[in-house]
Every structure is written in C-alpha cells, then in structure tokens.
Design a protein around this motif. Sequence first.
Motif, mmCIF file in Angstrom:
data_model
loop_
_atom_site.group_PDB
_atom_site.id
_atom_site.type_symbol
_atom_site.label_atom_id
_atom_site.label_comp_id
_atom_site.label_asym_id
_atom_site.label_seq_id
_atom_site.Cartn_x
_atom_site.Cartn_y
_atom_site.Cartn_z
ATOM 1 N N MET A 1 70.723 47.144 18.783
ATOM 2 C CA MET A 1 69.595 46.309 19.150
ATOM 3 C C MET A 1 68.958 46.871 20.400
ATOM 4 O O MET A 1 69.639 47.427 21.255
ATOM 5 N N ARG A 2 67.668 46.680 20.466
ATOM 6 C CA ARG A 2 66.920 47.106 21.641
ATOM 7 C C ARG A 2 66.094 45.933 22.144
ATOM 8 O O ARG A 2 65.578 45.144 21.353
ATOM 9 N N ALA A 3 65.969 45.867 23.457
ATOM 10 C CA ALA A 3 65.154 44.813 24.043
ATOM 11 C C ALA A 3 64.366 45.371 25.215
ATOM 12 O O ALA A 3 64.911 46.086 26.055
ATOM 13 N N VAL A 4 63.101 45.031 25.235
ATOM 14 C CA VAL A 4 62.278 45.243 26.411
ATOM 15 C C VAL A 4 62.227 43.877 27.080
ATOM 16 O O VAL A 4 61.791 42.894 26.471
ATOM 17 N N VAL A 5 62.721 43.821 28.309
ATOM 18 C CA VAL A 5 62.811 42.554 29.029
ATOM 19 C C VAL A 5 61.846 42.604 30.197
ATOM 20 O O VAL A 5 61.937 43.497 31.048
ATOM 21 N N GLN A 6 60.937 41.653 30.217
ATOM 22 C CA GLN A 6 59.965 41.583 31.294
ATOM 23 C C GLN A 6 60.178 40.283 32.049
ATOM 24 O O GLN A 6 60.202 39.204 31.440
ATOM 25 N N ARG A 7 60.347 40.414 33.353
ATOM 26 C CA ARG A 7 60.441 39.230 34.202
ATOM 27 C C ARG A 7 59.012 38.732 34.382
ATOM 28 O O ARG A 7 58.137 39.478 34.811
ATOM 29 N N VAL A 8 58.780 37.472 34.013
ATOM 30 C CA VAL A 8 57.410 36.966 33.986
ATOM 31 C C VAL A 8 57.255 35.695 34.815
ATOM 32 O O VAL A 8 58.211 34.935 35.009
ATOM 33 N N MET A 9 56.031 35.487 35.259
ATOM 34 C CA MET A 9 55.654 34.209 35.860
ATOM 35 C C MET A 9 55.325 33.212 34.746
ATOM 36 O O MET A 9 55.579 32.029 34.874
ATOM 37 N N ARG A 10 54.756 33.746 33.645
ATOM 38 C CA ARG A 10 54.481 32.958 32.449
ATOM 39 C C ARG A 10 54.212 33.923 31.302
ATOM 40 O O ARG A 10 53.814 35.065 31.520
ATOM 41 N N ALA A 11 54.401 33.421 30.082
ATOM 42 C CA ALA A 11 54.132 34.229 28.890
ATOM 43 C C ALA A 11 53.852 33.284 27.730
ATOM 44 O O ALA A 11 54.319 32.137 27.715
ATOM 45 N N SER A 12 53.101 33.792 26.753
ATOM 46 C CA SER A 12 52.779 32.963 25.594
ATOM 47 C C SER A 12 52.518 33.828 24.367
ATOM 48 O O SER A 12 52.281 35.029 24.472
ATOM 49 N N VAL A 13 52.567 33.173 23.208
ATOM 50 C CA VAL A 13 52.263 33.789 21.930
ATOM 51 C C VAL A 13 51.142 32.989 21.282
ATOM 52 O O VAL A 13 51.183 31.757 21.246
ATOM 53 N N THR A 14 50.161 33.720 20.768
ATOM 54 C CA THR A 14 49.055 33.109 20.028
ATOM 55 C C THR A 14 49.019 33.725 18.639
ATOM 56 O O THR A 14 49.135 34.945 18.490
ATOM 57 N N ILE A 15 48.870 32.864 17.629
ATOM 58 C CA ILE A 15 48.765 33.311 16.242
ATOM 59 C C ILE A 15 47.525 32.662 15.647
ATOM 60 O O ILE A 15 47.375 31.435 15.690
ATOM 61 N N GLU A 16 46.641 33.515 15.114
ATOM 62 C CA GLU A 16 45.394 33.049 14.497
ATOM 63 C C GLU A 16 44.639 32.080 15.409
ATOM 64 O O GLU A 16 44.164 31.033 14.969
ATOM 65 N N GLY A 17 44.553 32.439 16.693
ATOM 66 C CA GLY A 17 43.788 31.657 17.643
ATOM 67 C C GLY A 17 44.478 30.432 18.206
ATOM 68 O O GLY A 17 43.923 29.744 19.063
ATOM 69 N N GLU A 18 45.703 30.141 17.762
ATOM 70 C CA GLU A 18 46.426 28.968 18.237
ATOM 71 C C GLU A 18 47.647 29.399 19.051
ATOM 72 O O GLU A 18 48.472 30.188 18.575
ATOM 73 N N ARG A 19 47.761 28.858 20.264
ATOM 74 C CA ARG A 19 48.951 29.138 21.079
ATOM 75 C C ARG A 19 50.130 28.421 20.445
ATOM 76 O O ARG A 19 50.122 27.207 20.301
ATOM 77 N N THR A 20 51.138 29.191 20.053
ATOM 78 C CA THR A 20 52.284 28.627 19.339
ATOM 79 C C THR A 20 53.545 28.547 20.183
ATOM 80 O O THR A 20 54.498 27.871 19.803
ATOM 81 N N ALA A 21 53.583 29.268 21.295
ATOM 82 C CA ALA A 21 54.772 29.263 22.145
ATOM 83 C C ALA A 21 54.375 29.671 23.553
ATOM 84 O O ALA A 21 53.476 30.491 23.735
ATOM 85 N N SER A 22 55.060 29.093 24.538
ATOM 86 C CA SER A 22 54.796 29.499 25.919
ATOM 87 C C SER A 22 55.988 29.155 26.802
ATOM 88 O O SER A 22 56.773 28.258 26.487
ATOM 89 N N ILE A 23 56.098 29.899 27.898
ATOM 90 C CA ILE A 23 57.122 29.642 28.907
ATOM 91 C C ILE A 23 56.505 29.805 30.285
ATOM 92 O O ILE A 23 55.447 30.411 30.441
ATOM 93 N N GLY A 24 57.215 29.276 31.275
ATOM 94 C CA GLY A 24 56.882 29.534 32.663
ATOM 95 C C GLY A 24 57.737 30.684 33.167
ATOM 96 O O GLY A 24 58.025 31.627 32.425
ATOM 97 N N ARG A 25 58.208 30.586 34.386
ATOM 98 C CA ARG A 25 59.015 31.645 34.998
ATOM 99 C C ARG A 25 60.255 31.954 34.173
ATOM 100 O O ARG A 25 60.980 31.048 33.767
ATOM 101 N N GLY A 26 60.480 33.239 33.923
ATOM 102 C CA GLY A 26 61.661 33.633 33.166
ATOM 103 C C GLY A 26 61.516 35.016 32.584
ATOM 104 O O GLY A 26 60.980 35.912 33.240
ATOM 105 N N TYR A 27 61.976 35.176 31.333
ATOM 106 C CA TYR A 27 61.975 36.478 30.678
ATOM 107 C C TYR A 27 61.214 36.433 29.365
ATOM 108 O O TYR A 27 61.414 35.531 28.544
ATOM 109 N N LEU A 28 60.376 37.418 29.167
ATOM 110 C CA LEU A 28 59.830 37.721 27.845
ATOM 111 C C LEU A 28 60.718 38.818 27.285
ATOM 112 O O LEU A 28 60.863 39.880 27.903
ATOM 113 N N ILE A 29 61.341 38.553 26.145
ATOM 114 C CA ILE A 29 62.229 39.521 25.506
ATOM 115 C C ILE A 29 61.594 39.979 24.207
ATOM 116 O O ILE A 29 61.433 39.190 23.274
ATOM 117 N N LEU A 30 61.216 41.250 24.157
ATOM 118 C CA LEU A 30 60.758 41.865 22.918
ATOM 119 C C LEU A 30 62.006 42.447 22.273
ATOM 120 O O LEU A 30 62.645 43.335 22.842
#
Length: 148
Positions: free
Chosen positions: A1-30
């Motif tokens: 397994m591989r992961a790109v880990v980004q320490r973020v202030m916030r992150a979100s995912v949008t699908i077809e123009g709709e925000r479907t997921a979001s976080i505040g401070r933490g990690y975005l893990i690809l």
Amino acid sequence: MRAVVQRVMRASVTIEGERTASIGRGYLILLGVGASDTRAEADKLWGKLRGLRINEDADGKTNLSLADVDGEVLVVSQFTLYANCRRGRRPSFTDAAAPQLARELYEYFVELVRADVGHVATGTFAAMMQVELVNDGPFTILLDTDDL
C-alpha cells in the motif's frame, strides 16, 4: 500500500458539483492499493501513520501525533499512486490492485482509521472527484508499506 499524507488545515471532496466530504485540521490521505496487498499492509500502514508525530507542538517542533491534536482524517482512494512511468509516455497501472480487492482494502483501512479517530470522511471509491485542501506547512509525506 502507498499513501500520500498531507497535513491540512482543511480538506474536502466534491463530486458532480456537490461537496460530499470535508474535514478540518488533520490529514488528507491519498491511498493506493497494490496488486499483492492484504489486510496486513493496511494494518501496517495505519499502525505507522496513527502514531506518526508530524504535528507541531507549542515550540514549533513536529512532536505531536494526530490524536495529540484531536485531528480529523479524509481518506481518498488513489490507484494512480501505482503508476509505472518507466516506459513510454503513458503510465501503466498494472501494479495497482484490481477494483474488487482495492475497494475491500480501502474500506478496511477506513475501518481502522474510524476505530481511532473521531471524525473520518472519505471520498467515493472509483468516482471522479475534485479534492481541495489547504496544506499546513506545507507538510506532505509518502509512505509505502514495502519500505516500513
């Protein structure tokens, strides 16, 4: 397994123009799942990441884990982490897991994260997503279970 880990202030995912997921401070893990990966690699990866001290303390030193800062996590499936660009100009993805195995191990990894983290959001497996983030630092690391 591989992961790109980004320490973020916030992150979100949008699908077809709709925000479907979001976080505040933490990690975005690809998260990329390889063809030969098993649950053991997911356990190993989360075990390492869970305790990794990549958050700053009061003195600006990277001494704090995700739990120490009550961080959140956004996990996004990213098969392209297994792109092989050695030959030609078009990447090969033959080292990535087949979709069924990748989905199973992605969902298992998310379960592991949810067992330890209060707020966990996810992308949608195999969907076209727009991922937005505000990288904190910036601080980005690459983890590969073959090297852990």
